[in-house]
Design an enzyme around this catalytic site. Structure first.
Site, mmCIF file in Angstrom:
data_model
loop_
_atom_site.group_PDB
_atom_site.id
_atom_site.type_symbol
_atom_site.label_atom_id
_atom_site.label_comp_id
_atom_site.label_asym_id
_atom_site.label_seq_id
_atom_site.Cartn_x
_atom_site.Cartn_y
_atom_site.Cartn_z
ATOM 1 N N GLU A 187 31.369 28.223 36.189
ATOM 2 C CA GLU A 187 32.395 29.136 35.687
ATOM 3 C C GLU A 187 32.969 28.606 34.376
ATOM 4 O O GLU A 187 33.122 29.317 33.398
ATOM 5 C CB GLU A 187 33.502 29.248 36.736
ATOM 6 C CG GLU A 187 34.721 30.017 36.318
ATOM 7 C CD GLU A 187 35.820 29.894 37.371
ATOM 8 O OE1 GLU A 187 36.506 28.848 37.404
ATOM 9 O OE2 GLU A 187 35.984 30.832 38.176
ATOM 10 N N ASP A 214 46.297 40.093 36.484
ATOM 11 C CA ASP A 214 45.328 40.313 35.405
ATOM 12 C C ASP A 214 43.911 39.905 35.829
ATOM 13 O O ASP A 214 43.644 39.618 36.995
ATOM 14 C CB ASP A 214 45.774 39.575 34.140
ATOM 15 C CG ASP A 214 45.874 38.064 34.332
ATOM 16 O OD1 ASP A 214 45.394 37.542 35.362
ATOM 17 O OD2 ASP A 214 46.436 37.393 33.449
ATOM 18 N N GLU A 239 43.707 36.950 37.864
ATOM 19 C CA GLU A 239 44.437 36.988 39.134
ATOM 20 C C GLU A 239 45.801 36.322 39.027
ATOM 21 O O GLU A 239 46.255 35.644 39.950
ATOM 22 C CB GLU A 239 43.596 36.344 40.249
ATOM 23 C CG GLU A 239 42.117 36.648 40.090
ATOM 24 C CD GLU A 239 41.337 36.631 41.377
ATOM 25 O OE1 GLU A 239 40.921 35.546 41.781
ATOM 26 O OE2 GLU A 239 41.137 37.711 41.965
HETATM 27 C C1 BGC Z 1 38.801 34.336 38.093
HETATM 28 C C2 BGC Z 1 38.524 35.818 38.238
HETATM 29 C C3 BGC Z 1 37.219 36.044 38.996
HETATM 30 C C4 BGC Z 1 37.165 35.226 40.275
HETATM 31 C C5 BGC Z 1 35.779 35.251 40.918
HETATM 32 C C6 BGC Z 1 38.781 33.689 39.458
HETATM 33 O O1 BGC Z 1 39.048 32.354 39.331
HETATM 34 O O2 BGC Z 1 40.056 34.141 37.480
HETATM 35 O O3 BGC Z 1 38.405 36.405 36.966
HETATM 36 O O4 BGC Z 1 37.070 37.394 39.264
HETATM 37 O O5 BGC Z 1 37.481 33.886 40.012
HETATM 38 O O6 BGC Z 1 34.791 34.852 40.018
#
Ligand code: BGC
Length: 375
Positions: free
Chosen positions: A321, A159, A162
């Protein structure tokens, strides 16, 4: 809280995170994120468009097209494998992340994710709708991605986070539906391809019936969990109005189960990644849903989302994030800290969605650069 200009910092973080090839590094300073994800990049490109930075967005679209063309033989083999009832090979399918020179990124965590190509088509469609032009090269790449999704969409893939590679995720279906719709509006060739037209209808039917009689969308068919990436069905993909009954029920669950006391948004209840913190990009998505719903009090709700995001920026204005202030699983944080240090910061996708929420609210998002063509 910070008194630096967060719009300028956001634009600069994104500008300096875009490589000469047009790819965006997910986070330049986080060891695991020195790659360009189709998913992050497509959302970033769309935010840049909203911020008037169409030229930078167009360079990303050209980069994706180059990755797609370089993968063309593998894409054709993937389509063939699925037609014959098999699974696409690891060396063949489009990966979720690439090095900025277009090579596949590391494969020690899941690489097969079908939402990214759909989000890219959706972002490209928005780019063209906003006045950009797609070169024949980019259009040919988009048509190939359309045929790829038309064949592969029913195949389980990880998803947006990931995870859960054995499921067909509702949020992924929504991304692919949004992408194929955008492609059909862009390309006469795609419209002439019966497989693409049929896939668009089949995904729509599957998405609307997803939930097996439940009133709200869930992470995947048969799952009881709600996931905040389902917000994207209404914003930004605009597949439904926020008032649509099933979306309204999904939103009510997200508000009840995934919004913290401070207003930040978690991914899903069982999340353990960095303890299951609150994500800035999801809080921005919630804010955008409120702006689009536009009921009494919704603008204030959206402004509270914006204020929460702003409060998570560091003194230099850089945005992470996620934050663990109200972690769902505080006991799980230590292991992540020991492996990789604190959460990725700056995360380009966080900055991008901050700009997108501002644009949705009609707040100044940056200077127009006027460049609109994709080469
Ligand atoms: C997130 C993804 C994202 C990636 C890079 C992962 O930890 O779950 O949604 O695309 O980080 O930002």
């Amino acid at each position: 809280m910070t008194d630096v200009d967060l719009v300028s910092v956001s634009l600069e973080v994104i500008r300096s995170g875009q490589t000469p090839s047009g790819a965006f590094l997910a986070s330049p300073s986080f060891s695991q994120y020195g790659y360009s994800w189709l998913r992050d990049g497509a959302f970033i490109a769309d935010s840049l468009l909203l911020a008037g930075k169409a030229e930078a967005a167009s360079r990303f679209h050209a980069w994706v097209a180059s990755v797609v063309h370089a993968s063309a033989a593998g894409i054709e083999r993937s389509i063939e494998a699925v037609r014959e009832g098999g699974r696409p090979g690891t060396m063949d399918y489009l990966h979720c992340r690439y090095t900025t020179d277009g090579s596949a990124g590391p494969d020690d965590w899941p690489t097969f994710q079908l939402d990214g190509p759909g989000i890219w088509l959706w972002a490209l469609g928005r780019h063209v709708t906003a006045g950009g032009t797609a070169s024949p090269d980019i259009l040919a790449a988009a048509e190939l991605v359309g045929r790829y999704l038309a064949a592969l969409w029913p195949v389980p893939s990880s998803d947006a986070w990931e995870e859960f590679p054995d499921e067909v995720h509702t949020s992924t279906l929504a991304a692919d539906l949004a992408g194929l719709r955008a492609l059909l509006a862009l390309s006469a060739t795609a419209r002439a391809e019966l497989a693409i037209v049929a896939a668009e209808a089949a995904i729509a039917a599957r998405l609307w019936s997803q939930g097996d009689g439940r009133t709200a969308w869930t992470k995947w068919t048969g799952s009881d969990a709600v996931d905040a990436s389902l917000l994207w069905i209404a914003a930004p993909y605009a597949l439904v109005d926020p008032g649509e009954p099933r979306f309204a029920a999904t939103l009510a669950r997200i508000e009840a189960e995934l919004v913290s006391v401070d207003g930040g948004v978690h991914r899903y209840r069982a999340d353990t990644f960095y303890g299951g913190g609150e994500w800035l990009l999801l809080t921005a998505s919630l804010g955008r849903v409120y702006v689009r719903r536009d009921r009494p009090g919704d603008r204030d709700r959206a402004l509270r989302c914006l204020a929460w995001i702003e409060a998570q920026a560091g003194p230099d204005g850089e945005m992470p994030e996620q934050v663990a202030t109200n972690a769902l699983r505080p006991d799980a944080i230590g292991a992540w800290l020991a492996s990789w240090g604190t959460s990725a910061r700056p995360l380009l996708w966080s900055h991008a969605t901050y700009l997108a929420l501002r644009a949705e609210l009609g707040l100044p998002a940056g200077e127009l650069d006027g460049a609109r063509s994709i080469s």
